[in-house]
Scaffold this motif. Structure first.
Motif, PDB file in Angstrom:
ATOM      1  N   ARG A 231       2.530   0.145 -18.245  1.00  0.00           N
ATOM      2  CA  ARG A 231       1.463   1.106 -17.940  1.00  0.00           C
ATOM      3  C   ARG A 231       0.088   0.476 -18.162  1.00  0.00           C
ATOM      4  NH1 ARG A 231       4.979   4.912 -20.800  1.00  0.00           N
ATOM      5  NH2 ARG A 231       5.921   6.337 -19.266  1.00  0.00           N
ATOM      6  N   GLY A 232      -0.003  -0.426 -19.128  1.00  0.00           N
ATOM      7  CA  GLY A 232      -1.276  -1.089 -19.370  1.00  0.00           C
ATOM      8  C   GLY A 232      -1.733  -1.961 -18.215  1.00  0.00           C
ATOM      9  N   LEU A 233      -0.802  -2.348 -17.339  1.00  0.00           N
ATOM     10  CA  LEU A 233      -1.139  -3.178 -16.186  1.00  0.00           C
ATOM     11  C   LEU A 233      -1.383  -2.368 -14.918  1.00  0.00           C
ATOM     12  CD1 LEU A 233       1.335  -6.197 -16.562  1.00  0.00           C
ATOM     13  CD2 LEU A 233      -1.042  -6.054 -17.262  1.00  0.00           C
ATOM     14  N   PHE A 234      -1.250  -1.038 -14.990  1.00  0.00           N
ATOM     15  CA  PHE A 234      -1.506  -0.206 -13.803  1.00  0.00           C
ATOM     16  C   PHE A 234      -2.910  -0.493 -13.277  1.00  0.00           C
ATOM     17  CE2 PHE A 234       1.517   3.675 -14.242  1.00  0.00           C
ATOM     18  CZ  PHE A 234       2.591   2.812 -14.346  1.00  0.00           C
ATOM     19  N   LEU A 235      -3.026  -0.573 -11.970  1.00  0.00           N
ATOM     20  CA  LEU A 235      -4.332  -0.773 -11.330  1.00  0.00           C
ATOM     21  C   LEU A 235      -4.732   0.524 -10.649  1.00  0.00           C
ATOM     22  CD1 LEU A 235      -6.645  -2.651 -10.517  1.00  0.00           C
ATOM     23  CD2 LEU A 235      -5.324  -3.280  -8.490  1.00  0.00           C
ATOM     24  N   VAL A 236      -5.765   1.153 -11.174  1.00  0.00           N
ATOM     25  CA  VAL A 236      -6.243   2.420 -10.628  1.00  0.00           C
ATOM     26  C   VAL A 236      -7.621   2.192 -10.033  1.00  0.00           C
ATOM     27  CG1 VAL A 236      -6.772   4.831 -11.125  1.00  0.00           C
ATOM     28  CG2 VAL A 236      -4.944   3.655 -12.391  1.00  0.00           C
ATOM     29  N   ARG A 237      -7.757   2.480  -8.746  1.00  0.00           N
ATOM     30  CA  ARG A 237      -9.034   2.223  -8.071  1.00  0.00           C
ATOM     31  C   ARG A 237     -10.139   3.045  -8.727  1.00  0.00           C
ATOM     32  NH1 ARG A 237      -8.367  -0.648  -3.451  1.00  0.00           N
ATOM     33  NH2 ARG A 237      -6.263  -0.713  -2.558  1.00  0.00           N
ATOM     34  N   GLY A 238     -11.287   2.387  -8.921  1.00  0.00           N
ATOM     35  CA  GLY A 238     -12.432   3.056  -9.505  1.00  0.00           C
ATOM     36  C   GLY A 238     -12.439   3.089 -11.009  1.00  0.00           C
ATOM     37  N   MET A 239     -11.379   2.541 -11.617  1.00  0.00           N
ATOM     38  CA  MET A 239     -11.315   2.545 -13.085  1.00  0.00           C
ATOM     39  C   MET A 239     -11.069   1.135 -13.580  1.00  0.00           C
ATOM     40  SD  MET A 239      -8.964   5.939 -13.763  1.00  0.00           S
ATOM     41  CE  MET A 239      -9.052   5.676 -15.529  1.00  0.00           C
ATOM     42  N   ALA A 240     -11.540   0.865 -14.791  1.00  0.00           N
ATOM     43  CA  ALA A 240     -11.319  -0.447 -15.385  1.00  0.00           C
ATOM     44  C   ALA A 240      -9.823  -0.674 -15.578  1.00  0.00           C
ATOM     45  CB  ALA A 240     -12.048  -0.545 -16.720  1.00  0.00           C
ATOM     46  N   SER A 241      -9.399  -1.916 -15.424  1.00  0.00           N
ATOM     47  CA  SER A 241      -7.980  -2.227 -15.543  1.00  0.00           C
ATOM     48  C   SER A 241      -7.804  -3.582 -16.197  1.00  0.00           C
ATOM     49  CB  SER A 241      -7.310  -2.232 -14.167  1.00  0.00           C
ATOM     50  OG  SER A 241      -6.000  -2.739 -14.255  1.00  0.00           O
ATOM     51  N   VAL A 242      -6.656  -3.749 -16.861  1.00  0.00           N
ATOM     52  CA  VAL A 242      -6.285  -5.066 -17.346  1.00  0.00           C
ATOM     53  C   VAL A 242      -5.968  -5.944 -16.141  1.00  0.00           C
ATOM     54  CG1 VAL A 242      -4.589  -6.352 -18.697  1.00  0.00           C
ATOM     55  CG2 VAL A 242      -5.382  -4.125 -19.484  1.00  0.00           C
ATOM     56  N   THR A 243      -6.479  -7.182 -16.136  1.00  0.00           N
ATOM     57  CA  THR A 243      -6.235  -8.165 -15.070  1.00  0.00           C
ATOM     58  C   THR A 243      -6.372  -7.557 -13.671  1.00  0.00           C
ATOM     59  OG1 THR A 243      -3.822  -7.798 -15.095  1.00  0.00           O
ATOM     60  CG2 THR A 243      -4.707  -9.488 -16.562  1.00  0.00           C
ATOM     61  N   PRO A 244      -7.547  -7.102 -13.284  1.00  0.00           N
ATOM     62  CA  PRO A 244      -7.709  -6.464 -11.968  1.00  0.00           C
ATOM     63  C   PRO A 244      -7.440  -7.391 -10.802  1.00  0.00           C
ATOM     64  CG  PRO A 244      -9.843  -6.920 -12.976  1.00  0.00           C
ATOM     65  CD  PRO A 244      -8.816  -7.169 -14.027  1.00  0.00           C
TER      66      PRO A 244
ATOM     67  N   LEU B 104       4.197  -1.415  -9.588  1.00  0.00           N
ATOM     68  CA  LEU B 104       4.137  -2.135  -8.316  1.00  0.00           C
ATOM     69  C   LEU B 104       3.393  -1.323  -7.260  1.00  0.00           C
ATOM     70  CD1 LEU B 104       7.673  -3.780  -8.043  1.00  0.00           C
ATOM     71  CD2 LEU B 104       5.598  -4.625  -9.143  1.00  0.00           C
ATOM     72  N   ALA B 105       3.550  -0.012  -7.302  1.00  0.00           N
ATOM     73  CA  ALA B 105       2.850   0.831  -6.329  1.00  0.00           C
ATOM     74  C   ALA B 105       1.338   0.762  -6.521  1.00  0.00           C
ATOM     75  CB  ALA B 105       3.328   2.278  -6.452  1.00  0.00           C
ATOM     76  N   THR B 106       0.886   0.696  -7.782  1.00  0.00           N
ATOM     77  CA  THR B 106      -0.563   0.613  -8.013  1.00  0.00           C
ATOM     78  C   THR B 106      -1.112  -0.757  -7.648  1.00  0.00           C
ATOM     79  OG1 THR B 106      -0.458  -0.172 -10.323  1.00  0.00           O
ATOM     80  CG2 THR B 106      -0.301   2.206  -9.955  1.00  0.00           C
ATOM     81  N   ARG B 107      -0.246  -1.778  -7.636  1.00  0.00           N
ATOM     82  CA  ARG B 107      -0.694  -3.137  -7.341  1.00  0.00           C
ATOM     83  C   ARG B 107      -0.482  -3.529  -5.885  1.00  0.00           C
ATOM     84  NH1 ARG B 107      -3.766  -6.020 -11.243  1.00  0.00           N
ATOM     85  NH2 ARG B 107      -3.242  -5.133 -13.268  1.00  0.00           N
ATOM     86  N   ALA B 108       0.263  -2.717  -5.125  1.00  0.00           N
ATOM     87  CA  ALA B 108       0.579  -3.060  -3.736  1.00  0.00           C
ATOM     88  C   ALA B 108      -0.697  -3.191  -2.916  1.00  0.00           C
ATOM     89  CB  ALA B 108       1.486  -1.993  -3.132  1.00  0.00           C
ATOM     90  N   ARG B 109      -0.740  -4.198  -2.079  1.00  0.00           N
ATOM     91  CA  ARG B 109      -1.923  -4.460  -1.248  1.00  0.00           C
ATOM     92  C   ARG B 109      -1.590  -4.084   0.198  1.00  0.00           C
ATOM     93  NH1 ARG B 109      -3.623 -10.280  -3.956  1.00  0.00           N
ATOM     94  NH2 ARG B 109      -4.747  -9.407  -5.716  1.00  0.00           N
ATOM     95  N   LEU B 110      -1.804  -2.808   0.525  1.00  0.00           N
ATOM     96  CA  LEU B 110      -1.382  -2.314   1.826  1.00  0.00           C
ATOM     97  C   LEU B 110      -2.469  -2.420   2.887  1.00  0.00           C
ATOM     98  CD1 LEU B 110       0.567   0.889   0.755  1.00  0.00           C
ATOM     99  CD2 LEU B 110       1.483  -1.331   1.343  1.00  0.00           C
ATOM    100  N   PHE B 111      -3.696  -2.126   2.525  1.00  0.00           N
ATOM    101  CA  PHE B 111      -4.727  -1.987   3.558  1.00  0.00           C
ATOM    102  C   PHE B 111      -5.965  -2.827   3.311  1.00  0.00           C
ATOM    103  CE2 PHE B 111      -2.748   2.285   2.871  1.00  0.00           C
ATOM    104  CZ  PHE B 111      -1.836   2.165   3.906  1.00  0.00           C
ATOM    105  N   ASP B 112      -5.940  -3.703   2.326  1.00  0.00           N
ATOM    106  CA  ASP B 112      -7.167  -4.426   2.001  1.00  0.00           C
ATOM    107  C   ASP B 112      -7.231  -5.807   2.639  1.00  0.00           C
ATOM    108  OD1 ASP B 112      -5.321  -5.784   0.543  1.00  0.00           O
ATOM    109  OD2 ASP B 112      -6.205  -5.390  -1.428  1.00  0.00           O
ATOM    110  N   GLY B 113      -6.242  -6.173   3.463  1.00  0.00           N
ATOM    111  CA  GLY B 113      -6.286  -7.444   4.161  1.00  0.00           C
ATOM    112  C   GLY B 113      -5.886  -8.636   3.345  1.00  0.00           C
TER     113      GLY B 113
END
Length: 528
Positions: free
Chosen positions: A434-447, A469-478
């Motif tokens: 959970r500490g590695l979750f990447l949430v857009r607009g919020m600070a994250s560990v290892t963004p 994995l869902a929070t880290r998936a790169r679907l639309f950012d190229g």
């Protein structure tokens, strides 16, 4: 001419995303009139589409022509390569595996490699093969000499030296790889002097000796214009200048004490490899070479630290611009100070990659978060460290604490470990994931993380890992897909839930992640 999209082809800015496709399908099914904003977007797309499709047609035709050219060139090269193989037999594939193993050979082995018996045997196939074997200098460009076994040979030193000279001569001016084992007998002078006649050819040199090397070698002021790699396993050199004049020398491997190295062109060295050979010595000695080599980019150190006083700081501070460091540590079980002392001795302002592992079958090192964070601040890792590989005992909270200080980190490889099954650490937990979750607009560990490779006992919830994995998936950012490797240890028998695997597989199908999993096999997975 390349298209605007690059070598792989044109890509229109109007290509819809999966969300766009889903929205238009829903509109078509519902029969509801689109809102004004949607109508505007649809009209713009329809107006631009004909020209965009024409560009696709042009680029597809360009790629067809390129594919035709590549296919033709591939066919020509394949035919030419087959012809080359018929002209030049596979002599190198007949090379005995242990031909150049020294200090573990017999007198017969020594004679076989001096005369290149395998080449002589292949030369008996036919006249053409004989000419290839005798007249191809590259086939004679690796020389192995172990003078330790010469004293047991019935042939005698003079005859062995003549065989060596014959092989050296057949190599002509081909760059030479030299494996040299020195017994420190008086008769070694003949061998060394013969090799020195070809010093201008030396490219890769491996020297082993159980004592001080022959004076003829160690005191020679020779010109080593082609020398690029030097590997020294020698007990003592003193301060003799044998390898000082080597303008291309970039790679140094050695064992033993730093004080026993010969004079070397340290300002040229780019890569350093040190192996303690399980002989504990002054702990600062091997790392102090980093202070001597200001251009060193990569360092690999196999360190035996079992006899280091655990609560005494290192005697020498190491400040280096090295880019990559790999440590394999042999430590005493339960020693919680050795890694801390290592971190305290280092300042590494340009470090991009760091790996710390235990020696094979040895007690794992105990990670020191506070000392690592001091190293991070002292060296400025927040702006330079991009990959980190750890196999050490550390808690989930302590590891997260360290990762929060590394915003530039792109690759993380972590292996759970313990000194015994009862003390096996559980670092990869729900809390860690959970500490590695990447949430857009919020600070994250290892963004900026793009690869997470874990070797663990699967002591976490499948749903939490899938959410990560869902929070880290790169679907639309190229950008390229997020890489995830999950290797589990053999005793672990459980499987992922069907729901979690379905979700992960969908992320793979969508192109957001790449995912590999299975039982951890060191020989296969240690490079991932």
């Amino acid at each position: 001419m390349d298209s605007p999209g690059g070598e792989l082809g044109f890509s229109s800015a109007f290509v819809p995303t999966p969300i766009d496709v889903a929205n238009i399908q829903e509109l078509a099914r519902s029969g509801v009139c689109p809102m004004n904003s949607q109508l505007s977007k649809l009209r713009t797309t329809m107006a631009a589409a004909p020209a965009e499709l024409d560009r696709y047609d042009a680029d597809i035709e360009r790629l067809r022509r390129a594919l035709s050219r590549l296919t033709s060139e591939q066919s020509v090269l394949a035919s030419y390569t087959d012809f080359c193989r018929s002209v030049f037999p596979h002599f190198h594939f007949c090379l005995p595996d242990d031909l150049y193993v020294i200090f573990a050979s017999t007198t017969d082995d020594e004679v076989d490699r001096l005369v290149r018996r395998y080449l002589l045997q292949l030369g008996q196939v036919c006249t053409r093969w004989y000419r290839v074997a005798m007249d191809t200098p590259k086939l004679w460009s690796t020389i192995a000499v172990d003078t330790e076994v010469w004293k047991w040979s019935f042939i005698g030193d003079a005859r062995l030296a003549a065989l060596l000279e014959s092989s050296l001569t057949r190599g002509r001016n081909s760059p030479l790889t030299l494996h040299l084992g020195i017994s420190n007998r008086d008769s070694d002078v003949v061998v060394i002097e013969s090799l020195l006649e070809h010093a201008h050819r030396w490219k890769n040199v491996f020297v082993s000796s159980s004592g001080a090397p022959c004076v003829a070698l160690s005191s020679a002021m020779i010109s080593l214009d082609q020398l690029e790699m030097l590997d020294l396993n020698v007990d003592s050199w003193g301060r003799l200048p044998a390898f000082q004049n080597a303008p291309r020398l970039k790679y140094l491997a050695f064992s033993g004490y730093v004080r026993d190295l010969p004079l070397l062109p340290w300002t040229q060295i780019k890569t350093i490899v040190y192996d303690s050979h399980d002989t504990a010595g002054p702990r600062y000695s091997p790392l102090s070479v980093l202070n001597r080599a200001p251009q060193c980019a990569s360092g690999t150190f196999y360190l035996d630290l079992r006899e280091c006083p655990p609560h005494e700081p290192w005697d020498v501070a190491i400040k280096s611009g090295v880019n990559q460091l790999y440590f394999q540590l042999l430590v005493s079980e339960g020693d919680d100070a050795v890694v801390a002392n290592l971190f305290d001795a280092l300042t590494l302002p340009n470090l991009e990659g760091l790996e710390i592992y235990p020696s094979d079958s040895a007690s794992p090192p105990i990670w020191s978060s506070s000392h690592f964070l001091a190293l991070v601040e002292r060296s400025g890792f927040d702006s330079c460290l991009t990959w980190l590989a750890i196999r050490a005992v550390v808690s989930d909270e302590e590891l997260l604490r360290c990762l929060r200080a590394l915003p530039k980190l792109e690759r993380l490889l972590f292996t759970e470990c313990g000194s015994s099954p009862a003390s096996f650490s559980t670092t990869i937990t729900d809390n860690f994931l959970r500490g590695l979750f990447l949430v857009r607009g919020m600070a994250s560990v290892t963004p900026n993380l793009r690869l997470l490779s874990l070797r663990c006992g699967l002591h976490f919830s499948d749903s939490v890992y899938a959410n990560l994995l869902a929070t880290r998936a790169r679907l639309f950012d190229g950008k390229s897909a997020f890489g995830a490797n999950l290797w589990w240890f053999g005793p672990q028998k459980r499987e992922f839930s069907v729901e979690a695997m379905e979700r992960i597989n969908q992320l793979v199908v969508d192109g957001g992640i790449s995912f590999n999993t299975g039982e951890y096999i060191p020989a296969v997975h240690d490079s991932n």
